[in-house]
Design a protein around this motif. Structure first.
Motif, PDB file in Angstrom:
ATOM      1  N   ILE A  62       0.899  -1.072  -0.260  1.00 38.63           N
ATOM      2  CA  ILE A  62       0.101  -0.532   0.236  1.00 38.63           C
ATOM      3  C   ILE A  62       1.145   1.503   0.132  1.00 38.63           C
ATOM      4  CG2 ILE A  62      -1.714   1.228   1.082  1.00 38.63           C
ATOM      5  CD1 ILE A  62      -3.281  -1.537   1.988  1.00 38.63           C
ATOM      6  N   SER A  63       2.132   1.247   0.544  1.00 34.99           N
ATOM      7  CA  SER A  63       2.461   1.807   1.204  1.00 34.99           C
ATOM      8  C   SER A  63       3.087   2.380  -0.684  1.00 34.99           C
ATOM      9  CB  SER A  63       3.717   2.386   2.373  1.00 34.99           C
ATOM     10  OG  SER A  63       4.304   1.088   2.057  1.00 34.99           O
ATOM     11  N   PHE A  64       4.027   1.941  -1.183  1.00 34.80           N
ATOM     12  CA  PHE A  64       4.624   1.597  -2.535  1.00 34.80           C
ATOM     13  C   PHE A  64       3.320   2.030  -3.336  1.00 34.80           C
ATOM     14  CE2 PHE A  64       4.754  -0.622  -6.689  1.00 34.80           C
ATOM     15  CZ  PHE A  64       6.210   0.078  -7.024  1.00 34.80           C
ATOM     16  N   CYS A  65       2.097   1.941  -3.330  1.00 34.39           N
ATOM     17  CA  CYS A  65       0.976   2.269  -4.338  1.00 34.39           C
ATOM     18  C   CYS A  65       0.987   4.087  -4.052  1.00 34.39           C
ATOM     19  CB  CYS A  65      -0.208   1.056  -4.593  1.00 34.39           C
ATOM     20  SG  CYS A  65       0.185  -0.013  -4.741  1.00 34.39           S
ATOM     21  N   MET A  66       0.811   4.120  -2.578  1.00 28.40           N
ATOM     22  CA  MET A  66       1.056   5.836  -2.353  1.00 28.40           C
ATOM     23  C   MET A  66       2.312   6.080  -2.892  1.00 28.40           C
ATOM     24  SD  MET A  66      -1.459   6.187  -1.269  1.00 28.40           S
ATOM     25  CE  MET A  66      -0.974   8.114  -0.617  1.00 28.40           C
ATOM     26  N   VAL A  67       3.439   5.521  -2.940  1.00 28.68           N
ATOM     27  CA  VAL A  67       4.418   6.774  -3.522  1.00 28.68           C
ATOM     28  C   VAL A  67       4.983   7.267  -4.300  1.00 28.68           C
ATOM     29  CG1 VAL A  67       7.131   6.853  -3.801  1.00 28.68           C
ATOM     30  CG2 VAL A  67       6.153   6.500  -1.241  1.00 28.68           C
ATOM     31  N   VAL A  68       4.375   6.349  -5.649  1.00 27.17           N
ATOM     32  CA  VAL A  68       3.467   6.193  -6.932  1.00 27.17           C
ATOM     33  C   VAL A  68       3.000   6.606  -7.392  1.00 27.17           C
ATOM     34  CG1 VAL A  68       3.672   4.682  -8.800  1.00 27.17           C
ATOM     35  CG2 VAL A  68       5.175   3.404  -6.996  1.00 27.17           C
ATOM     36  N   TRP A  69       1.678   6.453  -6.656  1.00 27.41           N
ATOM     37  CA  TRP A  69       0.818   7.599  -7.127  1.00 27.41           C
ATOM     38  C   TRP A  69       0.947   8.929  -7.146  1.00 27.41           C
ATOM     39  CZ3 TRP A  69      -3.650   8.072 -10.180  1.00 27.41           C
ATOM     40  CH2 TRP A  69      -4.257   9.174  -9.244  1.00 27.41           C
ATOM     41  N   ASN A  70       1.413   9.234  -5.813  1.00 23.75           N
ATOM     42  CA  ASN A  70       1.957  10.689  -5.696  1.00 23.75           C
ATOM     43  C   ASN A  70       3.200  11.279  -6.558  1.00 23.75           C
ATOM     44  OD1 ASN A  70       0.027  11.057  -2.733  1.00 23.75           O
ATOM     45  ND2 ASN A  70       1.594  10.706  -2.339  1.00 23.75           N
ATOM     46  N   THR A  71       3.838  10.582  -6.519  1.00 25.65           N
ATOM     47  CA  THR A  71       5.119  10.698  -7.448  1.00 25.65           C
ATOM     48  C   THR A  71       4.434  10.895  -9.200  1.00 25.65           C
ATOM     49  OG1 THR A  71       6.547   9.342  -6.485  1.00 25.65           O
ATOM     50  CG2 THR A  71       7.613   9.865  -8.619  1.00 25.65           C
ATOM     51  N   LEU A  72       3.645  10.244  -9.547  1.00 26.28           N
ATOM     52  CA  LEU A  72       2.829  10.281 -10.843  1.00 26.28           C
ATOM     53  C   LEU A  72       1.980  12.009 -10.939  1.00 26.28           C
ATOM     54  CD1 LEU A  72       2.176   9.340 -13.261  1.00 26.28           C
ATOM     55  CD2 LEU A  72       0.067   7.821 -12.156  1.00 26.28           C
ATOM     56  N   VAL A  73       1.330  12.066  -9.557  1.00 32.98           N
ATOM     57  CA  VAL A  73       0.286  13.297  -9.677  1.00 32.98           C
ATOM     58  C   VAL A  73       1.042  14.070  -9.099  1.00 32.98           C
ATOM     59  CG1 VAL A  73      -1.019  15.122  -7.694  1.00 32.98           C
ATOM     60  CG2 VAL A  73      -1.233  12.308  -8.508  1.00 32.98           C
ATOM     61  N   ALA A  74       2.547  14.788  -8.557  1.00 29.07           N
ATOM     62  CA  ALA A  74       2.817  15.518  -8.940  1.00 29.07           C
ATOM     63  C   ALA A  74       3.763  15.447  -9.851  1.00 29.07           C
ATOM     64  CB  ALA A  74       3.929  15.416  -7.380  1.00 29.07           C
ATOM     65  N   LEU A  75       4.258  14.683 -11.009  1.00 32.44           N
ATOM     66  CA  LEU A  75       5.113  14.831 -12.359  1.00 32.44           C
ATOM     67  C   LEU A  75       4.402  16.168 -13.421  1.00 32.44           C
ATOM     68  CD1 LEU A  75       7.261  14.408 -14.033  1.00 32.44           C
ATOM     69  CD2 LEU A  75       7.332  12.256 -14.468  1.00 32.44           C
ATOM     70  N   VAL A  76       2.807  15.035 -13.071  1.00 27.57           N
ATOM     71  CA  VAL A  76       1.633  15.535 -14.080  1.00 27.57           C
ATOM     72  C   VAL A  76       1.394  16.509 -14.055  1.00 27.57           C
ATOM     73  CG1 VAL A  76      -0.646  15.597 -15.238  1.00 27.57           C
ATOM     74  CG2 VAL A  76       1.142  12.910 -14.578  1.00 27.57           C
ATOM     75  N   LEU A  77       1.015  17.435 -12.747  1.00 33.35           N
ATOM     76  CA  LEU A  77       0.967  18.716 -12.016  1.00 33.35           C
ATOM     77  C   LEU A  77       2.499  19.691 -12.533  1.00 33.35           C
ATOM     78  CD1 LEU A  77      -0.575  18.484  -9.050  1.00 33.35           C
ATOM     79  CD2 LEU A  77      -1.732  18.982 -10.806  1.00 33.35           C
ATOM     80  N   PHE A  78       3.483  18.795 -12.627  1.00 32.10           N
ATOM     81  CA  PHE A  78       4.965  19.439 -12.901  1.00 32.10           C
ATOM     82  C   PHE A  78       4.796  19.684 -14.605  1.00 32.10           C
ATOM     83  CE2 PHE A  78       9.122  20.651 -14.137  1.00 32.10           C
ATOM     84  CZ  PHE A  78       9.603  21.048 -13.040  1.00 32.10           C
ATOM     85  N   VAL A  79       4.563  18.374 -14.903  1.00 27.46           N
ATOM     86  CA  VAL A  79       4.490  18.460 -16.833  1.00 27.46           C
ATOM     87  C   VAL A  79       3.291  19.705 -16.774  1.00 27.46           C
ATOM     88  CG1 VAL A  79       4.110  18.024 -18.641  1.00 27.46           C
ATOM     89  CG2 VAL A  79       5.008  16.766 -17.086  1.00 27.46           C
ATOM     90  N   PHE A  80       1.808  20.087 -16.386  1.00 26.54           N
ATOM     91  CA  PHE A  80       1.108  20.926 -16.684  1.00 26.54           C
ATOM     92  C   PHE A  80       1.415  22.341 -16.830  1.00 26.54           C
ATOM     93  CE2 PHE A  80      -2.815  17.998 -16.521  1.00 26.54           C
ATOM     94  CZ  PHE A  80      -2.592  17.068 -17.493  1.00 26.54           C
ATOM     95  N   THR A  81       1.982  22.203 -15.334  1.00 29.58           N
ATOM     96  CA  THR A  81       3.283  23.603 -15.159  1.00 29.58           C
ATOM     97  C   THR A  81       3.729  24.447 -15.908  1.00 29.58           C
ATOM     98  OG1 THR A  81       2.038  23.613 -12.808  1.00 29.58           O
ATOM     99  CG2 THR A  81       3.835  25.126 -13.285  1.00 29.58           C
ATOM    100  N   THR A  82       4.442  23.899 -16.380  1.00 31.94           N
ATOM    101  CA  THR A  82       5.367  24.188 -17.985  1.00 31.94           C
ATOM    102  C   THR A  82       4.619  24.689 -19.226  1.00 31.94           C
ATOM    103  OG1 THR A  82       6.094  21.686 -19.121  1.00 31.94           O
ATOM    104  CG2 THR A  82       7.032  22.476 -17.258  1.00 31.94           C
ATOM    105  N   MET A  83       3.587  24.451 -19.152  1.00 33.48           N
ATOM    106  CA  MET A  83       2.593  23.830 -20.691  1.00 33.48           C
ATOM    107  C   MET A  83       1.728  25.352 -20.408  1.00 33.48           C
ATOM    108  SD  MET A  83       2.506  20.502 -22.051  1.00 33.48           S
ATOM    109  CE  MET A  83       1.313  19.519 -20.830  1.00 33.48           C
ATOM    110  N   PHE A  84       0.552  25.028 -18.968  1.00 38.05           N
ATOM    111  CA  PHE A  84      -0.653  26.266 -19.502  1.00 38.05           C
ATOM    112  C   PHE A  84      -0.442  26.662 -17.851  1.00 38.05           C
ATOM    113  CE2 PHE A  84      -2.029  21.593 -19.850  1.00 38.05           C
ATOM    114  CZ  PHE A  84      -2.846  21.802 -18.524  1.00 38.05           C
TER     115      PHE A  84
END
Length: 489
Positions: free
Chosen positions: A208-230
């Motif tokens: 469960i903690s592994f899934c949380m780390v993966v999910w939080n990392t993915l969400v953070a990266l997506v928001l970072f990519v979106f911020t570089t664009m719009f």
């Protein structure tokens, strides 16, 4: 001896064209010439000509001759300060060694002994420096000596260096490696280590903690990519306008008691960083209410307000004594950071402790992720595989324009220190040339925590009032804790 530099636009300086060879330090040192790393190259892109500018107060007047005598010793170990940034005919940049004339880098301005306020003089002098740049015909650093009595001591060092030379932790380690504890001249300073708040200690204990780390990392990266664009922050009086990176800045400081922060930390089972983030959230609420109120406007609901944070990626932050060998710059020097986008909740809270509770929750999510590693990988992917430096540089600047401010929390030495035999009263690092209207550095030193604000006065004309808001917010939070001795239990 150098004189006070004249003001010139940051964007006007160009690197010299590379010729077969600039002056080598020694015969046969061709392997010493190196290309700039991608991280360093970012800081030479248009609109991102960033300088580190650090103040350091000392108890007694500074001996200029002694400083000059020690600089060659420092240069022998940290050879990046003996290099020119040059551009070849293909537009590639390289570090090329050269001989350093110390007098070109040590600036001692004439100071009026009858000035009305020495503190104001130092602040204005530094503000003037932030509108200027160092010519690329010499290594990109200088030291300004202000021997005038201020509220913090008898002398002030002002170190200015181009950010491509190294990141903040590199410069902190340089300072501390040539310092000693005031109580023990043979002992190196030590830095506080808060393992609870360190990303490198992210642990995966079950699926469960592994899934949380993966999910939080993915969400953070997506928001970072979106911020570089719009994805943009809400327009507020703190949001930068175009051209902010080329304007001079006002750098102000405010110190608060570390014990006050620890009172809140211990009562709420938080970290020092949690409390600092909570104080900034509360301070921003006060500041924005006043700025919107000046125009008879209400503060917008659901403000999106985020900080851009450069995160140190080094596995160790131990202070090492200088040796006779030059530092291994691939391991201990350079630009080794990842990026974090940290949301700040600036809504009004009837209970000031809610700002700290929310900060703690936000930081816990960040600790349960690998966001700085993911964003660093994304940045390298853009440069090396996809678009190259020019496009990556534009996307990097867009992250700063689309967020509201930059934030850095640096742990300083726990003991009073002496630099080159002189007792240090305070250290205040900052930046200028960034595409953001506000940069907040927070540095601890012995029993004090100092907020250093680098503000674009066109956007934030009253940075001292923002300092007042931060200081008053800490006092309100502390008073709330003292009124509720069993806050969490």
């Amino acid at each position: 001896m150098g004189e006070t530099p004249c003001v010139s636009l940051l964007k006007a300086t160009k690197t010299p064209k590379y010729r077969a060879r600039i002056v080598a330090l020694k015969e046969g040192e061709d392997d010493y010439e190196q290309p700039l790393s991608p991280g360093a190259r970012f800081f030479h892109e248009p609109g991102y000509n960033v300088y580190i500018i650090a103040q350091m107060g000392v108890k007694d007047p500074i001996d200029v001759d002694e400083l000059k005598a020690n600089i060659p010793i420092i240069l022998d170990k940290y050879r990046c300060f003996s290099r020119l940034a040059v551009t070849d005919k293909n537009g590639n940049m390289r570090w090329v060694p050269t001989r350093v004339n110390v007098d070109d880098h040590v600036i001692v301005p004439k100071i009026d002994p009858n000035m009305e306020s020495a503190d104001k003089f130092v602040e204005d002098y530094i503000s003037n420096l932030t509108g200027s740049c160092i010519e690329y015909s010499k290594p990109l650093w200088d030291v300004h000596i202000l021997n005038t009595k201020t509220s913090n001591g008898q002398g002030t060092y002002v170190l200015r260096a181009h950010h491509s030379l190294g990141d903040g932790m590199s410069f902190i380690n340089l300072l501390l490696s040539y310092s000693r504890q005031a109580s023990d001249p043979k002992a190196l300073p030590t830095l506080p280590v808060n393992k609870k708040s360190h990303h490198h200690t992210t642990r995966v204990t079950n699926f469960i903690s592994f899934c949380m780390v993966v999910w939080n990392t993915l969400v953070a990266l997506v928001l970072f990519v979106f911020t570089t664009m719009f994805l943009k922050d809400t327009e507020t009086p703190m949001k930068a306008s175009n051209g902010v990176e080329d304007r001079p800045r006002r750098i102000v400081t405010r110190s608060v008691s570390l014990d006050d922060i620890k009172v809140v930390k211990n009562a709420m089972d938080a970290t020092v960083n949690d409390v600092i983030v909570g104080v900034i959230q509360a301070g921003f609420n006060r500041y924005l209410n006043r700025r919107f109120g000046e125009n008879n406007k209400p503060v917008p609901e659901n403000i999106r307000l985020r900080a851009m944070i450069s995160y140190n990626m080094r596995a160790s932050t131990n202070v090492e004594a200088p040796s006779s060998n030059a530092v291994n710059e691939h391991e201990t020097w350079g630009y080794k950071v990842g990026y974090i986008l940290l949301p700040f909740n600036v809504k009004y809270r009837s209970d000031p402790l809610d700002y700290v509770r929310e900060a703690r929750a936000i930081m816990e999510r960040r600790k349960a992720s690998l966001e700085p590693f993911a964003t660093r990988f994304y940045a390298k992917l853009l440069i090396e595989k996809l678009f190259g430096m020019k496009v990556a540089g534009k996307l990097n600047r867009k992250v700063y324009y689309n967020t509201t401010f930059c934030f850095s929390n640096i742990p300083g030495p726990k003991q009073r220190i002496c630099f080159l035999g002189q007792e240090v009263t305070y250290v205040a690092p900052s930046l200028y040339g960034i595409p953001s209207a506000l940069m907040i550095h927070v540095v601890s030193y012995v029993d004090k925590v100092t907020f250093i604000l680098s503000a674009d006065e066109e956007t934030i004309p009253d940075p001292q009032k923002l300092c007042d808001d931060l200081q008053q917010s800490l006092q309100h939070i502390k008073c709330s804790v003292l009124a509720k001795p069993c806050v969490e239990n």
